[in-house]
Write an enzyme that holds these catalytic residues in place. Structure first.
Site, PDB file in Angstrom:
ATOM      1  CG  HIS A 171      -2.146   1.010   1.238  1.00  0.00           C
ATOM      2  ND1 HIS A 171      -1.411   2.514   1.980  1.00  0.00           N
ATOM      3  CD2 HIS A 171      -2.976   0.875   1.001  1.00  0.00           C
ATOM      4  CE1 HIS A 171      -2.802   2.630   1.732  1.00  0.00           C
ATOM      5  NE2 HIS A 171      -3.624   1.284   1.180  1.00  0.00           N
ATOM      6  CE  LYS A 221      -7.429  -1.159   5.983  1.00  0.00           C
ATOM      7  NZ  LYS A 221      -7.837  -0.570   4.809  1.00  0.00           N
ATOM      8  CB  CYS A 239      -3.607   3.390  -1.314  1.00  0.00           C
ATOM      9  SG  CYS A 239      -4.603   4.978  -1.431  1.00  0.00           S
TER      10      CYS A 239
END
Length: 418
Positions: free
Chosen positions: A133, A236, A376
């Site tokens: 990422h 998350k 990303c």
């Protein structure tokens, strides 16, 4: 509720998540398949945050009134729970941050400012992977530019696995830090971090593991993992936005300099100089995310009650099912491993001849929430020769019926654009 893998009651779990019962675009039931970006929140987390603001709102640590003591207890209790959740040997190894991005930036910044033992400087090497990422690429590029160090990386195979055939040449005696993702947010790959950690420690390098996509889905024990730092973002894993965790080995946290200066992270301040508090508070300048920590505490309680092994088993079954169903759709190319071995239920794919944004738009009109773009992780997307992907990512409250809805939605996409 404590469950086993075989008895995870998804329909009961879904009732705890108010948003999963809503309709979108007028009359379309929400099919939420964007969990790699952020998870939904159970009522228990929402209620805890509301209760904090209604009953306990105050700043932490320095007040002697009842509200301040209650807020402090809630905040520090979240630290205790997170330490237990990730298997940390000491609560003092759990540093609260805003998110994984801040956790990684913290380490990258202080390694550039550290004493001779840990400082990254000219001639040193920083190692990452091609599947990272951006939050685990950009801070290291900035550190390399700032210090004169060299950035190196592991490549990705066509199957979406790390190519570790170059392990000994990528991680060398010049390596100072290896920072790598545990589970890829683009590919869903569960990386074999153990041999990388072993090699890094053999040459005296530190290791940071980005556990953003593993902590919500797999049992995580930082002690058995063997890394020096582990970064987690809590939104998350059913928690609120605005709170993350950096776990670090206590001797390291004691040795490294602070990240930010301000209130709370000090021991003594004079007009001439300051001394700093012990970890973890040395790295928590200013008013921390107190309400968010209370919500995180409730999220950890929820995940613990369901059981991380049960969640992992449920999602493994979903992974097998979604990979099988997508294989039935003509023109769909899975980007990443095409089996459920060593991967999680995050599936990126392309549809031949149709741009991912068009795929996402039609699915959205059907009530199906997916993510489109490079997620990303642009270097990894470029590696596969495509501009973007559609990503469907699943969690403990998702069902095979939602996989079927996705596949039916793709048929509609092909009808519209075919």
């Amino acid at each position: 509720m404590t469950t086993t893998a075989a008895s995870l009651d998804v329909e009961t779990i879904r009732k705890d998540f108010p948003i999963l019962s809503r309709l979108v675009h007028g009359d379309k039931p929400l099919v939420y398949l964007d969990n790699a970006a952020t998870s939904q929140k159970p009522r228990q987390v929402i209620d805890t945050i509301v209760e904090y603001y209604e009953k306990h709102n105050a700043n932490v640590h320095r007040g002697i009134h009842a509200l301040a003591e209650e807020a402090t207890a809630l905040y520090e209790n979240a630290r205790d729970k997170m330490a237990k959740f990730i298997g940390a040997p000491s609560r003092d190894e759990v540093v609260f941050t805003k998110n994984t991005s801040e956790s990684i930036n913290l380490v990258a910044r202080v390694l550039g400012d550290a004493g001779p033992g840990y400082r990254v400087g000219p001639g040193d090497e920083i190692v990452i992977t091609e599947m990272e990422h951006h939050s685990n690429i950009v801070p290291w590029q900035m550190l390399a530019e700032r210090t004169g160090a060299t950035l190196k990386w592991f490549r990705i195979t066509d199957e979406g696995r790390l190519d570790l055939s170059t392990l000994d040449s990528v991680v060398t005696e010049r390596t100072k830090i290896v920072s790598m993702v545990h589970v890829s947010n683009l590919l869903g790959t569960i990386n074999p971090v153990e041999p990388v950690i072993k090699r890094a420690h053999e040459v005296g390098a530190l290791v940071l593991i980005d556990a953003s996509q593993s902590a919500p889905h797999l049992p995580l024990d930082v002690t058995s993992l063997g890394a020096d730092f582990v970064a987690v973002t809590c939104h998350k894993m059913l928690g609120p936005t605005g709170i993350g965790v950096l776990w670090g080995r206590l001797p390291l946290l004691q040795e490294l300099p602070p990240f930010l200066g301000g209130g709370e992270m000090i021991e003594l301040v004079t007009m001439e100089r300051s001394t700093f508090a012990a970890p973890p508070h040395k790295f928590e300048a200013g008013t921390p995310p107190i309400a968010e920590a209370a919500g995180l505490s409730a999220a950890i309680d929820y995940l613990t009650a369901v059981g991380m092994p049960a969640i992992a088993a449920h999602e493994h079954e979903l992974t097998e099912y979604v990979l099988g169903r997508l294989a039935e759709v003509d023109g769909v190319r899975i980007i990443g491993p095409n089996t459920a071995v060593d991967r999680v239920a995050e599936v990126s794919f392309s549809v031949e001849g149709i741009h991912p944004h068009d795929v996402g738009q039609v699915l959205d009109e059907l009530g199906i929430a997916v993510r489109v773009g490079h997620h990303c992780a642009r270097p990894a997307v470029v590696r596969y020769g495509i501009p973007a992907t559609t990503r469907a990512s699943f969690y403990l409250y998702n069902t095979p019926a939602e996989v079927d809805a996705l596949v039916a939605g793709l048929a509609q996409v092909k009808k519209v654009f075919g």
